[in-house]
Scaffold this active site. Structure first.
Site, PDB file in Angstrom:
ATOM      1  N   LYS A  34       0.814  -1.112   0.009  1.00 50.47           N
ATOM      2  CA  LYS A  34      -0.074   0.061  -0.096  1.00 50.47           C
ATOM      3  C   LYS A  34       0.825   1.281   0.150  1.00 50.47           C
ATOM      4  O   LYS A  34       2.214   1.093   0.291  1.00 50.47           O
ATOM      5  CB  LYS A  34      -0.955   0.153   1.124  1.00 50.47           C
ATOM      6  CG  LYS A  34      -0.128  -0.063   2.537  1.00 50.47           C
ATOM      7  CD  LYS A  34      -1.040   0.058   3.809  1.00 50.47           C
ATOM      8  CE  LYS A  34      -0.273  -0.013   4.928  1.00 50.47           C
ATOM      9  NZ  LYS A  34      -1.202   0.304   6.250  1.00 50.47           N
ATOM     10  N   TYR A  47      15.920  29.830   8.095  1.00 53.69           N
ATOM     11  CA  TYR A  47      14.910  30.799   8.821  1.00 53.69           C
ATOM     12  C   TYR A  47      15.041  30.665  10.355  1.00 53.69           C
ATOM     13  O   TYR A  47      15.416  29.707  11.164  1.00 53.69           O
ATOM     14  CB  TYR A  47      13.698  30.145   8.525  1.00 53.69           C
ATOM     15  CG  TYR A  47      13.036  30.313   7.096  1.00 53.69           C
ATOM     16  CD1 TYR A  47      13.326  31.535   6.247  1.00 53.69           C
ATOM     17  CD2 TYR A  47      13.117  29.118   6.069  1.00 53.69           C
ATOM     18  CE1 TYR A  47      12.906  31.935   5.163  1.00 53.69           C
ATOM     19  CE2 TYR A  47      12.727  29.394   4.910  1.00 53.69           C
ATOM     20  CZ  TYR A  47      12.567  30.650   4.135  1.00 53.69           C
ATOM     21  OH  TYR A  47      12.344  30.789   3.061  1.00 53.69           O
TER      22      TYR A  47
END
Length: 399
Positions: free
Chosen positions: A36, A268
């Site tokens: 999956k 940042y």
């Protein structure tokens, strides 16, 4: 296609070998390879073919669309799909010989309608909620659904193939709930059989119980993360503890290398400040590519590990959308274009998916499955690159 400065290298030989290892660990049970979520980020069709070549006689997927993609890709092994809402294309799945899980009364009604539309019986696995509290029939709903399924079976509309469940504490070997859930599934199967059901397979073990608890192997095991060479129980040891080999290596090319003075902020918020004159490298992968922002290096703690030139380094500062930074050290000789390993087998002491999971406060499942679609998957087998389509070798499945 334009060139992307990073890639995920998937070793199909490792997938094949892992499937064989898992089969050897559960010799009395059939093997379902769970593929999956695009084979946990590794690539649905190439991995499915390799798993079948390694001995898997079943494939497991969550979504109906994944099952249909396997059939469209020429994979003929038995396939079970288990998660859908009302209105799913079940008739297509029945027509494609896909086994369907039934986890609610309404689902049995829709499967029956799909079988009539497809013109032949639907193979079903009754899903029982034995304690996970997720998908599955409650003990109160189970008898009526089994009786209705038997009535439909007598009419040739469905065929009862399996009864199954999921464990709530599979990653805690020895937890008392594990055998309690196994006993509840056995009891549910026995009750259904007393009503007339004849099941081909009972199954509850996923990767963790396949590796650690033979008593829960029953008739079929459903390894997922272990197929990809990662362990669901890292507290017991790494993949090598179970004879598994990680199949994915994620690598990138340095996009920039430059000198920075001591005291220079990086990324940042300047959560990392260079402690001395140093060389900074820019790695062109970020959270848009699946790199967890929680893998940032900040507040004095290093970020997720990186392998550069045989050295084990770490993300410096915040993870950005498209890039992360690494402090290469004052004596670094790397240049733009040189290779950086985010995670791989760890055989050479380099970073691993588990190391990334530890750094980001998550599990290795999330690290590999969240890898973004813009990162190309490159497939190798026996040390050589092979086409992603696998068109040169389509594995024989089980009809």
């Amino acid at each position: 296609m334009s060139r992307f400065p990073a890639r995920a290298v998937v070793d199909l030989g490792a997938v094949r070998a892992n499937a064989r290892t898992l089969g050897d660990l559960a010799p009395t049970a059939q093997l379902m390879a769970v593929v999956k979520a695009d084979a946990y980020g590794h690539g649905l069709l190439p991995v499915a073919r390799a798993a079948v070549e390694g001995g898997a006689t079943w494939l497991g997927v969550a979504q109906v669309s994944e099952a249909l993609a396997l059939r469209a890709g020429g994979v003929t092994a038995r396939v079970l799909t288990w998660l859908y809402a009302p209105g799913a294309p079940l008739a297509e799945a029945v027509a494609a010989d896909v086994d369907l899980s039934v986890a609610a009364p309404w689902a049995l009604r829709e499967v029956a309608d799909a079988a009539r539309a497809a013109g032949h019986a639907a193979r079903i696995h009754v899903k029982v909620d034995t304690g996970l509290g997720r998908n599955g029939l409650t003990p109160d709903d189970l008898p009526a659904v089994v009786d209705e399924a038997l009535r439909l079976e007598a009419q040739g509309v469905v065929r009862l193939v399996g009864i199954w469940s999921h464990l709530a504490f599979a990653d805690e070997p020895g937890h008392p709930s594990l055998h309690a859930q196994g006993d509840l599934l056995r009891a549910a199967a026995a009750d259904a059989e007393a009503r007339g059901a004849r099941f081909e397979v009972r199954h509850i073990a996923a990767s963790a119980s396949t590796l650690t608890d033979p008593e829960l192997h029953l008739d079929l095991v459903r390894p997922g993360i272990a197929l990809y060479g990662l362990t669901p129980v890292p507290q017991l040891g790494g993949p090598e503890r179970f004879g598994l080999v990680p199949a994915m290596t994620v690598e990138a090319e340095l996009a920039n290398v430059k000198r920075l003075p001591a005291g220079h902020g990086v990324s940042y918020g300047h959560h990392y400040v260079t402690p001395r004159d140093t060389v900074l490298g820019v790695v062109p992968l970020g959270y848009a590519d699946g790199v967890p922002r929680h893998a940032s290096g900040q507040d004095g703690a290093p970020g997720a590990p990186l392998g550069v030139g045989g050295r084990r380094l770490a993300i410096a500062g915040r993870v950005c959308m498209d890039q992360v930074m690494v402090d290469l050290g004052p004596g670094a000789t790397e240049r733009a274009g040189d290779r950086v390993v985010l995670f791989g087998t760890g055989a050479d002491g380099g970073p691993t998916a588990q190391g990334w999971a530890d750094a980001a406060g998550t599990i290795s499942y999330e690290i590999v499955t969240r890898l973004g679609a813009r990162v190309p998957r490159v497939y190798v087998d026996g040390g050589r690159e092979v086409p992603a389509s696998g068109a040169e070798r389509v594995a024989e499945g089980v009809a």
